[in-house]
Write an enzyme that holds these catalytic residues in place. Structure first.
Site, PDB file in Angstrom:
ATOM      1  CG  HIS A 381      27.109  50.858   0.325  1.00 41.66           C
ATOM      2  ND1 HIS A 381      27.254  50.172   1.505  1.00 41.66           N
ATOM      3  CD2 HIS A 381      28.237  51.610   0.192  1.00 41.66           C
ATOM      4  CE1 HIS A 381      28.416  50.504   2.069  1.00 41.66           C
ATOM      5  NE2 HIS A 381      29.022  51.368   1.296  1.00 41.66           N
ATOM      6  CG  HIS A 382      28.768  47.238  -4.790  1.00 41.10           C
ATOM      7  ND1 HIS A 382      29.043  47.353  -6.148  1.00 41.10           N
ATOM      8  CD2 HIS A 382      27.543  46.668  -4.700  1.00 41.10           C
ATOM      9  CE1 HIS A 382      28.019  46.867  -6.838  1.00 41.10           C
ATOM     10  NE2 HIS A 382      27.090  46.450  -5.991  1.00 41.10           N
ATOM     11  CD  GLU A 383      33.177  48.705   2.916  1.00 40.18           C
ATOM     12  OE1 GLU A 383      32.961  49.888   3.144  1.00 40.18           O
ATOM     13  OE2 GLU A 383      34.276  48.282   2.478  1.00 40.18           O
ATOM     14  CG  HIS A 461      33.400  56.571   0.745  1.00 36.89           C
ATOM     15  ND1 HIS A 461      33.092  57.200   1.911  1.00 36.89           N
ATOM     16  CD2 HIS A 461      32.755  57.254  -0.235  1.00 36.89           C
ATOM     17  CE1 HIS A 461      32.279  58.218   1.670  1.00 36.89           C
ATOM     18  NE2 HIS A 461      32.043  58.268   0.372  1.00 36.89           N
ATOM     19  CD  GLU A 480      35.885  58.456   2.946  1.00 33.67           C
ATOM     20  OE1 GLU A 480      35.282  58.694   3.984  1.00 33.67           O
ATOM     21  OE2 GLU A 480      36.394  57.349   2.704  1.00 33.67           O
ATOM     22  CD  GLU A 486      33.817  58.008   7.162  1.00 36.37           C
ATOM     23  OE1 GLU A 486      32.823  57.761   6.476  1.00 36.37           O
ATOM     24  OE2 GLU A 486      34.869  57.358   7.080  1.00 36.37           O
TER      25      GLU A 486
END
Ligand code: NOJ
Length: 692
Positions: A381-383, A461, A480, A486
């Site tokens: 995961h890379h936010e 996303h 997304e 969510e």
């Protein structure tokens, strides 16, 4: 005259004044292979226009084509068409490495016309393709003396639709993301919309306008200039320029999917067919599959991304999810909040994210090793929080780390606190860009290529919209780009029952979506908080579906990375319903949308890739309904066992969402299945060849 009819009459009058009547419009003609669609392109009064007929009905009235540039002549007026356009046809079948259908037929007739600006002598080509399921056209600026680079300041492309059409749309003016509820209105209520946007004409014909192969160009939204008159409105850079390009260049395809009914849009392959073939060579490393994750727990405030709460991304918790994944056939476990940068206000502090440094309570080597022993991968995961410079500076090292650890799937995220993507120039000055401008388009492709070089697939996303680039870059597996599950954890309002009966006819026409279905505890905010300082959301934020509808979404919403989004304990407490999620594949050999109306219901059947089992999903909006499904898609003669997961007779999304019957029955291709769907409900069916 009522306002609406006055608007329609005015629009029609404006048309005649602006463009002349349809009869006067003559030019080069292009027909689809089956002959139902006809496109005309010509120059009149020095302006370039096209028009489209379907089954004899004028569905796009004469509409302008052209581009305007900064500091040189563009292609607005003063144009002539050069003689001798080029014509070509193609009829091939190509294989998708993964997707809704293994084989896709690409069958079209093509016309290439050249327009010259008389004063400047500059030329531009328009390439048009007519398929049986719609048309595409694009601008191609060939090499020519004296024109090296160009700034596009306006694209003149128009789509002049019958003003009486109904539309399903999300606005493109309020936010620069796509996470909005779709609206169904007449055209007069629209100002500016994102694509894909879907229209139903009074004749029953359905259209969807979108674009294909959005590469190094700005995303197109549509601005309505008068009722029915839509114009391409490209997203500008922060300096106001729409597109910065070098000559030669080609624009993305402007696409119009055309179908006699709503499901015809879902069965169309136009967007994929207008993209270039796979450029990555052997992509056997792109592996579809279902996954679970330390994710929903954060959205329902059971865990936190940072350590200033109950940290979700711990070694121990990840191993617990990995055990669950291994026991139930999931390929991976997504872990969000493992890397430095999440403590505090992570949406504002994107500069602080490190993509290689984990928090001390998350041993990334240990969890990946543990997963590999079990046959389960960590899903990375890379936010970015929209801080592109910070991310791009670390991109190589971040993907190197994942490659080293055997992580082959990464979810990225662009939740920007400012709502804009930020980049910082050499002088340290920040710039803020749209999520769908040329800057974003360039960034996403850079990530895809860096990932591909290391055998990694990407699921962004808050992405730029899908335009079918998965054909060219098959590691761009899903994204997304719409209101997902969510919103049911914290959204006010949450997604209403009709939401997933609109998505298949709108957002999903662009490509797969990481919607994250499979919530079994439909009212998570009614649980007591895990800690006093971590209150649950409002009880009004809940999942507005029945349990059976959550199962149906695995068939309705295609994603080759498909999540079982709920907590393991919620699956363990409903093993019978969970069996469907265990069984359903994430990759398909064949897909057929069988019935539906936009915003009302939809029924889709898909055959598993490399096998004979079929899966069928049906979902409805707020209305209860009975759907009759013909099973003629099954192999004639072969008896099948149908395992049905259907709303109970007393089910209702609001008052009785868990009522569901699970039964098995023998069926054959000649049979019809009658499915009773509750308000906000659905049905999921697995059809297995008897004796297997
Ligand atoms: C928004 C994404 O849609 C969601 O899936 C993710 O959990 C958060 N950002 C944090 O990255």
């Amino acid at each position: 005259m009522p306002t609406f009819f006055r608007a329609v009459a005015l629009a029609a009058a404006l048309w005649t004044a602006a463009t002349g009547s349809a009869q006067e419009f003559e030019g080069e003609r292009l027909r689809s292979p089956g002959g139902d669609i006809e496109v005309n392109v010509s120059v009149s009064d020095g302006r370039l226009r096209y028009a489209v007929h379907y089954l004899g009905e004028e569905i796009v009235r004469p509409s302008q084509l052209g581009l305007l540039f900064e500091s040189r002549h563009g292609f607005h007026d003063g144009l002539v068409l050069l003689e001798e356009p080029e014509r070509r046809s193609a009829d091939t079948t190509w294989e998708q490495p993964w997707g809704e259908n293994r084989f896709v037929r690409e069958h079209y007739n093509e016309l290439l016309v050249t327009a010259r600006h008389e004063d400047s002598g500059a030329v531009i080509d328009i390439r048009l393709r007519a398929f049986d399921d719609g048309i595409g056209f694009r601008y191609e600026m060939p090499e020519q003396p004296g024109i090296e680079s160009l700034n596009i300041v306006r694209e003149l492309t128009q789509f002049a639709l019958p003003p009486e059409a109904a539309a399903w749309w999300i606005p493109a003016d309020r936010t620069n993301r796509y996470e909005l509820l779709y609206r169904q209105t007449g055209l007069e209520e629209i100002e500016r919309v994102h694509t894909p946007v879907t229209f139903r004409l009074p004749s029953g014909t359905h259209l969807s306008i979108h674009e294909a192969a959005l590469v190094d160009y700005s995303g197109m939204t549509l601005m309505q200039e008068y009722t029915g008159g839509f114009r391409a409105a490209l997203r500008p850079w922060s300096d106001g320029v729409l597109v910065k390009t070098a000559v030669p260049f080609v624009s993305p395809w402007r696409t119009i999917q055309i179908a006699p009914d709503a499901v015809g849009l879902i069965n169309s392959n136009l967007i994929l067919n207008l993209n270039e073939p796979n450029r990555l060579g052997d992509v056997s490393w792109v592996k579809p599959g279902k996954y679970v994750g330390i994710w929903w727990a954060m959205h329902i405030n059971e865990r936190t991304w940072g350590r200033d709460g109950v940290h979700g991304a711990t070694t121990e918790e990840t191993m617990r999810y990995m055990d669950f994944a291994a026991e139930n056939g999931f390929v991976g476990v997504l872990v969000e909040g493992w890397n430095v940068g999440w403590d505090g206000d992570w949406q504002a502090a994107g500069d602080l994210f490190s993509f290689t440094e984990s928090y001390p309570d998350f041993d990334i080597e240990a969890v990946t090793r543990y997963g590999h022993e079990l046959g389960v991968e960590l899903i990375g995961h890379h936010e970015t929080s929209g801080n592109i410079t910070n991310y791009e500076q670390q991109l190589g090292a971040a993907f190197d780390l994942y490659e080293e650890l055997g992580v082959t799937r990464v979810k990225t995220g662009y939740v920007a606190g400012t709502s804009w993507l930020k980049w910082v120039d050499e002088d340290g000055v920040p710039h803020y860009e749209y999520h769908d401008g040329q800057f974003a388009v360039q960034h996403h492709l850079k990530v895809i290529k860096e990932a591909a070089a290391r055998g990694i697939s990407i699921n962004p996303h808050e992405p730029v919209k899908d335009t079918g680039l998965r054909r060219t870059y098959p590691n761009w597996v899903t994204r997304e780009g719409a209101r997902g599950q969510e919103y049911n954890a914290w959204g006010l309002p949450p997604n209403p029952p009709e939401h997933t009966t609109i998505l298949p006819f709108t957002r999903m026409l662009s490509g797969p979506m990481d919607f994250t279905p499979g919530i079994f505890d439909l009212m998570p905010n009614e649980r007591p908080p895990v800690r006093e300082d971590m209150p649950r959301g409002s009880p009004e934020s809940r999942v507005e579906t029945t349990l059976a509808k959550q199962l149906a979404l695995y068939v309705i919403i295609h994603s080759p990375m498909q999540m079982a989004a709920d907590l393991p304990e919620n699956y363990e407490s409903r093993p019978d319903a969970f069996q469907f999620i265990r069984d359903v594949p994430a990759d398909w050999g064949e897909t057929v949308a069988l019935a539906g109306e936009v915003g009302e219901y939809v029924v889709i059947a898909r055959r598993e890739r490399g096998g004979d089992d079929w899966y069928l999903g049906a979902v409805t909006n707020e209305e209860a309904r009975e759907v009759e499904v013909e099973l003629s898609f099954l192999n004639a003669g072969d008896p099948h066992e149908a395992q049905l997961y259907v709303d109970g007779g007393d089910a209702h999304w609001e008052s009785n969402p868990y009522s569901m019957t699970i039964e098995s029955r023998q069926v054959a291709a000649a049979d019809r299945l009658s499915l009773q769907l509750a308000p906000g409900g659905g049905a999921a069916v697995r059809l297995t060849r008897a004796g297997q």
